[in-house]
Design a protein around this motif. Structure first.
Motif, PDB file in Angstrom:
ATOM      1  N   GLY A  12       0.812  -1.200   0.000  1.00 48.33           N
ATOM      2  CA  GLY A  12       0.000   0.000   0.000  1.00 48.33           C
ATOM      3  C   GLY A  12       0.851   1.258   0.000  1.00 48.33           C
ATOM      4  N   ALA A  13       1.937   1.225   0.766  1.00 47.52           N
ATOM      5  CA  ALA A  13       2.835   2.373   0.814  1.00 47.52           C
ATOM      6  C   ALA A  13       3.518   2.591  -0.530  1.00 47.52           C
ATOM      7  CB  ALA A  13       3.867   2.168   1.919  1.00 47.52           C
ATOM      8  N   ARG A  14       3.937   1.513  -1.183  1.00 50.17           N
ATOM      9  CA  ARG A  14       4.588   1.668  -2.485  1.00 50.17           C
ATOM     10  C   ARG A  14       3.622   2.270  -3.504  1.00 50.17           C
ATOM     11  NH1 ARG A  14       7.990  -2.715  -6.272  1.00 50.17           N
ATOM     12  NH2 ARG A  14       8.919  -1.070  -7.561  1.00 50.17           N
ATOM     13  N   VAL A  15       2.403   1.759  -3.540  1.00 48.75           N
ATOM     14  CA  VAL A  15       1.406   2.286  -4.472  1.00 48.75           C
ATOM     15  C   VAL A  15       1.101   3.748  -4.138  1.00 48.75           C
ATOM     16  CG1 VAL A  15      -1.005   2.086  -5.194  1.00 48.75           C
ATOM     17  CG2 VAL A  15       0.398   0.028  -4.967  1.00 48.75           C
ATOM     18  N   GLY A  16       1.002   4.066  -2.852  1.00 44.51           N
ATOM     19  CA  GLY A  16       0.726   5.429  -2.436  1.00 44.51           C
ATOM     20  C   GLY A  16       1.792   6.404  -2.880  1.00 44.51           C
ATOM     21  N   VAL A  17       3.047   6.013  -2.733  1.00 41.32           N
ATOM     22  CA  VAL A  17       4.167   6.862  -3.152  1.00 41.32           C
ATOM     23  C   VAL A  17       4.114   7.115  -4.653  1.00 41.32           C
ATOM     24  CG1 VAL A  17       6.674   6.863  -3.506  1.00 41.32           C
ATOM     25  CG2 VAL A  17       5.728   6.341  -1.254  1.00 41.32           C
ATOM     26  N   MET A  18       3.862   6.065  -5.417  1.00 45.67           N
ATOM     27  CA  MET A  18       3.829   6.217  -6.868  1.00 45.67           C
ATOM     28  C   MET A  18       2.698   7.147  -7.306  1.00 45.67           C
ATOM     29  SD  MET A  18       4.751   2.273  -7.972  1.00 45.67           S
ATOM     30  CE  MET A  18       4.950   2.584  -9.744  1.00 45.67           C
ATOM     31  N   LEU A  19       1.538   7.038  -6.649  1.00 47.44           N
ATOM     32  CA  LEU A  19       0.416   7.900  -6.982  1.00 47.44           C
ATOM     33  C   LEU A  19       0.678   9.346  -6.559  1.00 47.44           C
ATOM     34  CD1 LEU A  19      -2.459   5.464  -6.018  1.00 47.44           C
ATOM     35  CD2 LEU A  19      -2.120   6.439  -8.295  1.00 47.44           C
ATOM     36  N   GLN A  20       1.295   9.523  -5.403  1.00 46.80           N
ATOM     37  CA  GLN A  20       1.621  10.877  -4.949  1.00 46.80           C
ATOM     38  C   GLN A  20       2.613  11.544  -5.881  1.00 46.80           C
ATOM     39  OE1 GLN A  20       4.344  11.890  -1.637  1.00 46.80           O
ATOM     40  NE2 GLN A  20       2.512  12.595  -0.546  1.00 46.80           N
ATOM     41  N   ARG A  21       3.616  10.786  -6.319  1.00 49.96           N
ATOM     42  CA  ARG A  21       4.614  11.349  -7.243  1.00 49.96           C
ATOM     43  C   ARG A  21       3.966  11.801  -8.545  1.00 49.96           C
ATOM     44  NH1 ARG A  21       9.312   6.956  -6.333  1.00 49.96           N
ATOM     45  NH2 ARG A  21       8.026   5.873  -7.876  1.00 49.96           N
ATOM     46  N   ALA A  22       2.849  11.171  -8.908  1.00 48.92           N
ATOM     47  CA  ALA A  22       2.149  11.539 -10.141  1.00 48.92           C
ATOM     48  C   ALA A  22       1.220  12.737  -9.936  1.00 48.92           C
ATOM     49  CB  ALA A  22       1.355  10.343 -10.665  1.00 48.92           C
ATOM     50  N   GLY A  23       1.191  13.256  -8.716  1.00 49.70           N
ATOM     51  CA  GLY A  23       0.414  14.464  -8.463  1.00 49.70           C
ATOM     52  C   GLY A  23      -0.945  14.247  -7.835  1.00 49.70           C
ATOM     53  N   HIS A  24      -1.260  13.041  -7.427  1.00 51.25           N
ATOM     54  CA  HIS A  24      -2.574  12.771  -6.828  1.00 51.25           C
ATOM     55  C   HIS A  24      -2.546  13.046  -5.324  1.00 51.25           C
ATOM     56  CE1 HIS A  24      -4.174  11.154 -10.540  1.00 51.25           C
ATOM     57  NE2 HIS A  24      -3.034  10.490 -10.689  1.00 51.25           N
ATOM     58  N   ASP A  25      -3.699  13.362  -4.785  1.00 54.15           N
ATOM     59  CA  ASP A  25      -3.868  13.642  -3.359  1.00 54.15           C
ATOM     60  C   ASP A  25      -4.114  12.315  -2.649  1.00 54.15           C
ATOM     61  OD1 ASP A  25      -4.470  14.564  -0.857  1.00 54.15           O
ATOM     62  OD2 ASP A  25      -6.224  15.733  -1.441  1.00 54.15           O
ATOM     63  N   VAL A  26      -3.109  11.833  -1.923  1.00 55.18           N
ATOM     64  CA  VAL A  26      -3.142  10.480  -1.360  1.00 55.18           C
ATOM     65  C   VAL A  26      -3.080  10.519   0.160  1.00 55.18           C
ATOM     66  CG1 VAL A  26      -1.986   8.234  -1.286  1.00 55.18           C
ATOM     67  CG2 VAL A  26      -1.983   9.570  -3.414  1.00 55.18           C
ATOM     68  N   ILE A  27      -3.908   9.695   0.803  1.00 57.34           N
ATOM     69  CA  ILE A  27      -3.755   9.440   2.228  1.00 57.34           C
ATOM     70  C   ILE A  27      -3.735   7.933   2.454  1.00 57.34           C
ATOM     71  CG2 ILE A  27      -5.039  11.550   2.808  1.00 57.34           C
ATOM     72  CD1 ILE A  27      -7.144   9.506   4.025  1.00 57.34           C
ATOM     73  N   GLY A  28      -3.112   7.516   3.544  1.00 57.86           N
ATOM     74  CA  GLY A  28      -3.076   6.103   3.902  1.00 57.86           C
ATOM     75  C   GLY A  28      -3.974   5.833   5.096  1.00 57.86           C
ATOM     76  N   ILE A  29      -4.565   4.660   5.108  1.00 56.30           N
ATOM     77  CA  ILE A  29      -5.404   4.232   6.227  1.00 56.30           C
ATOM     78  C   ILE A  29      -4.863   2.894   6.716  1.00 56.30           C
ATOM     79  CG2 ILE A  29      -7.735   3.649   6.990  1.00 56.30           C
ATOM     80  CD1 ILE A  29      -8.803   5.231   4.605  1.00 56.30           C
ATOM     81  N   ASP A  30      -4.584   2.811   7.998  1.00 51.09           N
ATOM     82  CA  ASP A  30      -4.013   1.574   8.533  1.00 51.09           C
ATOM     83  C   ASP A  30      -4.326   1.497  10.019  1.00 51.09           C
ATOM     84  OD1 ASP A  30      -2.057  -0.525   7.171  1.00 51.09           O
ATOM     85  OD2 ASP A  30      -1.469  -0.376   9.271  1.00 51.09           O
ATOM     86  N   GLY A  31      -4.070   0.335  10.603  1.00 52.55           N
ATOM     87  CA  GLY A  31      -4.342   0.155  12.019  1.00 52.55           C
ATOM     88  C   GLY A  31      -3.114  -0.083  12.863  1.00 52.55           C
TER      89      GLY A  31
END
Length: 317
Positions: A12-31
């Motif tokens: 999830g973190a890897r996908v999040g980083v890649m999406l953020q680098r592309a300019g998307h507004d990303v947040i992570g949700i975890d427990g």
């Protein structure tokens, strides 16, 4: 696009980083409190195969702390926790929110259908990998791809565009069920066998009888697939397995099940080999290899949890 990633572990973190680098507004949700605290205070450290590292700052919070509305929710939580995650994030989901599930295992779409309209569900499968080094740090290896399909013919053009802007190599499939079974076949070989052999993917490939064991597992999955009306192409799965053994692809990767065992967590074995063994029982098909692998992994879970508990007791003393 505003994107939430529910299940902000290694992948999830890897996908999040890649999406953020592309300019998307990303947040992570975890427990996982330690992981959340590490990322929010020091940033997420991403280490590449060449040893280089970089920090990324993506807000991460628990399901009940998140507010707002999202265009896309990517589900990467473990399959056994999917129902609970969807319950907890229900306030974030509007009728316009699309949900893409990339979690390993089978049965995810059925769980999602209890929470959202079929028009909102996108079933997907990914070959991207990532290792969790410690809270707030991941090690990324190789490249990957995503296959996805709208369950009820919804327009997913914007989702595919967003994923490909991030370099995630997304492709629309007209039969993602077969793709999911294909990935589940790969995972039913690599995940449990790397655990039982204490090996990464490349090391598993050096085992003289490794592919024989793989074929035993996959032959049973094909028989179960035939009974369920799903075509399982064993030769294609074996070809993909051979490619994944290469270090430039995923050879240096320890699958998520291996990482879960090391952390003393319950694994997804019941939604992989255990799922196929269950279907075998229901259809009177013998699945001795998948059944045995399932029991061995559950035994390994118990052993590792006891070890970790003893280590914790020693540390506290």
């Amino acid at each position: 696009m505003k994107i939430a990633i529910a299940g902000f572990g290694a992948l999830g973190a890897r996908v999040g980083v890649m999406l953020q680098r592309a300019g998307h507004d990303v947040i992570g949700i975890d427990g996982w409190a330690a992981h959340i605290a590490a990322i929010n205070t020091k940033g997420l450290t991403v280490t590449e195969d060449d040893g280089s590292s970089k920090k990324y700052f993506i807000p991460v919070m628990t399901p009940k702390e998140v507010t707002g509305e999202f265009d896309l929710v990517i589900l990467l939580t473990k399959t056994p926790q999917l129902d609970r995650m969807l319950t907890d994030i229900q306030p974030l989901i509007t009728k316009q929110t699309q949900l893409l599930v990339l979690s390993n295992g089978l049965g995810n779409v059925e769980v999602m259908a209890k929470h959202v309209s079929s028009q909102q569900i996108i079933a997907g499968v990914t070959l991207w990998t990532s290792d969790l080094v410690q809270p707030g740090e991941i090690h990324v290896t190789g490249t990957g791809s995503i296959k996805l399909q709208a369950i009820d013919h919804a327009d997913i053009t914007a989702v595919v565009t967003a994923l490909n802007e991030a370099g995630l190599n997304a492709e629309v499939s007209d039969n993602v069920v077969e793709a999911i079974w294909h990935k589940a076949g790969i995972n039913s070989v690599l995940n449990p066998l790397t655990v039982l052999l204490d090996a990464n993917i490349a090391e598993f490939g050096t085992a003289g009888n490794g592919m024989d064991l793989a074929l035993n597992i996959l032959d049973e999955i094909k028989q179960v697939g035939d009974a369920a009306g799903v075509n399982v192409d064993v030769n294609s799965i074996l070809s993909d397995l051979s490619n994944l053994l290469k270090p430039e692809n995923a050879g240096n990767h320890y699958p998520s099940m291996y990482q879960d065992i090391q952390a003393g967590k319950r694994t997804e074995i019941d939604f992989l080999n255990g799922y196929f063994a269950k279907l075998g029982r229901e259809n009177h098909i013998a699945t001795p290899f998948n059944a045995l692998v399932t029991r061995l992994i559950h035994a390994k879970e118990d052993i590792e949890r006891v070890k970790l508990a003893k280590q914790q007791e020693t540390f506290e003393i």
